[in-house]
Design an enzyme around this catalytic site. Sequence first.
Site, short mmCIF file in Angstrom:
data_model
loop_
_atom_site.label_atom_id
_atom_site.label_comp_id
_atom_site.label_asym_id
_atom_site.label_seq_id
_atom_site.Cartn_x
_atom_site.Cartn_y
_atom_site.Cartn_z
N LEU A 80 0.45 -1.21 -0.07
CA LEU A 80 0.06 -0.37 0.17
C LEU A 80 1.20 1.37 0.24
CD1 LEU A 80 -2.80 -0.86 2.78
CD2 LEU A 80 -3.11 -0.93 0.33
N HIS A 81 0.61 2.37 -1.02
CA HIS A 81 1.79 3.25 -0.68
C HIS A 81 0.26 4.35 -2.03
CE1 HIS A 81 2.12 2.16 -5.46
NE2 HIS A 81 2.78 3.75 -5.67
#
Length: 361
Positions: free
Chosen positions: A208-209
């Site tokens: 996740l980013h």
Amino acid sequence: MKITIVAGARPNFIKIAPIIKAIEKKQSEGIDITYRLVHTGQHYDKNLSDTFFEELNIPHPNANLEVKSGTQAEQTGAIMVAFEKELQQHPCDLVLVVGDVNSTMACAIVAKKSHIKVTHVEAGIRSGDMSMPEEINRIVTDSITDYFFTTSTTASENLLKYGANPNDIHFVGNVMIDTLTQNLNRISAPVFWDEFGLTTGNYIVLTLHRPANVDEAQSLLTLLQGIDALAGEKKIIFPVHPRTKAILGDRSLALKNTLMVEPQGYLNFMFLVKNSFAVITDSGGISEETTVLGVPCFTMRNNTERPETQTIGTNTLVGTSIENLKKLFGDFLKDGPKPAGIPELWDGKASERIIEILLQK
């Protein structure tokens, strides 16, 4: 032909590696083609930058502009100033940019204003989401590109809609898959493989980013807790992006199944993906790799610039809601993986096609 190749961030490094190999192959055949590799320094964490040069056998960059982080405007402006000096000192016939990061757009603009031809590898992909900085980078870059190389017929059609010259659009396949194909026999287990008791199929990979998922701490915690709960007996391997790590800070997460690890090098990360039960991500590029590897992928975004990973490949578009993920992941657990295939020309030879075409220009 003198080509300046630009790399600025993790996905760029993966994409340029096979292009460099294709150029060096032509050089070994006596063809007059040279390249200069410029690293803008947009990503400067060793695990997100230098490691990829080492692992993928990419020569040390001829220049590192060392731009590092900043706001969108600060970073883009700094890249442009530094790259203009680079081109003045080292003229070339062609600037080759890949992907859709700030370096891609900034260096394309500088090259065009310097009257140098621009080649865009992975041209024409579109999410339709103008809130994404990458979408703006794609549109601006493609508006001034001379030679377009696309990963799909959909990307080529997008360029035609924007008014690009059909003679300059070349559907060649996917250079990310070139790198995957060339390195599958080199991937290796990370150091924590035995320590965590990992075996093929007993864990899920999570990345996740994107701002929509990680920029608000409480919603990020809710998302992580929801993903942790749906894993059942599976472990979750979560290489934490520096952006995500900064948001989490020193909060106590109380996650039962989730094992947080440092960002992984390419060879270790691809080993994790290939041997996983499934991948949950908000990355576009990972959905390409899971498609070729045959690994179910759940993308936590409302849109994708790579629709072929969903229509042909193993990718399922989830949105950013944990409720949607629980439903779609539950369907997968009940019904098994959806039928999937590999998109046209994702055969590991895209880079060779690109160089062949450029030599004819």
